[in-house]
Design an enzyme around this catalytic site. Structure first.
Site, PDB file in Angstrom:
ATOM      1  N   HIS A 154      64.700  36.036  68.076  1.00 49.86           N
ATOM      2  CA  HIS A 154      63.361  35.461  68.338  1.00 49.86           C
ATOM      3  C   HIS A 154      62.290  36.543  68.468  1.00 49.86           C
ATOM      4  CE1 HIS A 154      65.263  31.629  68.768  1.00 49.86           C
ATOM      5  NE2 HIS A 154      65.935  31.979  69.841  1.00 49.86           N
ATOM      6  N   HIS A 190      69.593  28.042  67.657  1.00 50.44           N
ATOM      7  CA  HIS A 190      68.130  28.109  67.554  1.00 50.44           C
ATOM      8  C   HIS A 190      67.703  28.812  66.266  1.00 50.44           C
ATOM      9  CE1 HIS A 190      69.187  28.178  71.927  1.00 50.44           C
ATOM     10  NE2 HIS A 190      68.209  27.283  72.010  1.00 50.44           N
TER      11      HIS A 190
HETATM   12  C1  OKP Z   1      67.957  32.309  72.615  1.00 52.83           C
HETATM   13  B1  OKP Z   1      69.004  32.345  71.495  1.00 52.83           B
HETATM   14  C2  OKP Z   1      63.466  26.124  78.094  1.00 52.83           C
HETATM   15  C3  OKP Z   1      63.057  26.620  76.731  1.00 52.83           C
HETATM   16  C4  OKP Z   1      63.383  28.093  76.527  1.00 52.83           C
HETATM   17  C5  OKP Z   1      64.726  29.492  75.148  1.00 52.83           C
HETATM   18  C6  OKP Z   1      65.986  29.513  74.339  1.00 52.83           C
HETATM   19  C7  OKP Z   1      66.272  30.873  73.773  1.00 52.83           C
HETATM   20  C8  OKP Z   1      67.591  30.932  73.072  1.00 52.83           C
HETATM   21  N1  OKP Z   1      63.166  24.736  78.239  1.00 52.83           N
HETATM   22  N2  OKP Z   1      64.555  28.234  75.804  1.00 52.83           N
HETATM   23  O1  OKP Z   1      68.584  31.823  70.276  1.00 52.83           O
HETATM   24  O2  OKP Z   1      70.261  31.756  71.844  1.00 52.83           O
HETATM   25 ZN    ZN Z   2      70.367  30.362  70.406  1.00 54.94          ZN
END
Ligand code: OKP
Ligand code: ZN
Length: 334
Positions: A154, A190
């Site tokens: 990200h 994600h």
């Molecule tokens: C990181 B990876 C909370 C939303 C925030 C962030 C997720 C990041 C994932 N309601 N969540 O891609 O595993």
């Molecule tokens: Zn993830």
């Protein structure tokens, strides 16, 4: 296969993330022991030994990231208190605030990605892990595993977010790029918005991702099927968003499709952003994947026959990520 792992990674200890639904802080799921759990499982179950990384150079980081952003991260990591953005720059704001607390909202995308004393060292160690694994792949043409933590997909050229600070997969891809075309396959739950963004205009690096529909899941604004690349990179970006209700067959079809695209691209090397958060028991993601399915994905990737760097991204079940990794790697090893 060699695993690359740094003991410095465990020193990144995010405590809380802000949860909008309820307007509360909750325990941060990117637990300090994640990478070591994967390392230990690969070693005891498959005999894969871990080696420490060589430090990534500033030049290799600057191949991926903006110099001012790197300086900002390193400096703000020296703060005694944990800090994070609370006021966000929307829609192309150009002026970077002088005040570091304000600049956090320029460089950060969300309040799930805290920074504190000691963030820089483990974050840099994770990038070193990715660089070193890629260097081993470049030298020997085999597949190696970068047990990175925190994750990286990200993080963009000049932003952090989604538990990520430096884009480890892109650091690996840059090490391999001089050898020829690089494909990046991202099967974390994600969408890898940072990696997509870094290579959106490139035709020699293909980015292909299978992930939760951004309408439903983080990062919400990126990862739609109509994002296909821009300029010279047009046609070299592929997104396969899946609904929360996706079945194993839906998932297989999506993976099959991106693998055909990658095979057609005929890359000299492959970087895989490996996430175990589409595992059915994952507390953050949780799609339909079983251990067997990770093994199957591993054997499908193996059958591409391309030297591969496996770069660890998400996967948050402390009880099961070791088993997910063992299943996936046994598929990769055949
Ligand atoms: C990181 B990876 C909370 C939303 C925030 C962030 C997720 C990041 C994932 N309601 N969540 O891609 O595993
Ligand atoms: Zn993830």
């Amino acid at each position: 296969m060699i695993a690359v792992y740094s003991e410095a990674e465990i020193r990144h200890r995010p405590e809380y993330e802000f949860e909008g639904n309820g307007f509360v802080l909750r325990r941060h799921p990117e637990a300090a022991g994640r990478a070591d759990a994967i390392r230990a499982a690969l070693h005891s179950e498959l005999g894969v030994a871990a080696v420490p990384p060589n430090p990534v150079s500033a030049r290799d980081l600057e191949a991926v990231h903006d110099r001012d952003y790197l300086r900002f991260l390193e400096e703000i990591s020296k703060t005694d208190t944990v800090v994070g953005p609370d006021t966000f720059a929307l829609r192309g704001i150009a002026r970077v605030p002088q005040n570091p607390m304000a600049a956090l909202g320029y460089y950060g995308t969300d309040p799930a990605t805290p920074i504190g004393r000691g963030t820089w060292e483990p974050v840099r160690a994770a990038a070193s892990v990715a660089w070193t694994a890629a260097d081993l792949v470049a030298g020997g043409g085999e597949t190696h595993y970068a047990i990175c933590r925190p994750p990286g997909h990200h993080a963009g050229r000049d932003y952090f977010g989604g538990f990520c600070y430096l884009n480890n997969a892109a650091v690996a891809a840059e090490r391999l790029r001089p050898l020829g075309r690089v494909a990046i396959l991202d099967f974390d739950y994600h969408h890898g918005n940072g990696t997509q963004d870094i290579y959106y205009r490139s035709s020699d690096v293909l980015f292909a991702s299978v992930h939760i529909d951004p309408e439903y899941g983080f990062p919400h604004f990126y990862g739609f099927a109509d994002e296909t690349g821009d300029g010279e990179g047009a046609g070299f970006n592929r997104n396969m968003p899946l609904p929360k209700t996706a079945t194993v067959d839906d998932y297989r079809r999506a993976v099959d499709e991106v693998l055909v695209m990658i095979a057609d691209f005929a890359p000299a090397s492959l970087v895989v952003s490996v996430g175990y958060d589409a595992y059915e028991g994952d507390p953050v993601g949780g799609l339909c994947l079983s251990f067997d399915e990770f093994q199957r994905i591993g054997s499908q990737i193996r059958s591409l026959g391309v030297p591969t760097v496996l770069v660890q991204e998400g996967g948050y079940s402390m009880d099961d990520i070791g088993r997910c990794a063992v299943a996936f790697v046994s598929g990769m090893l055949g």
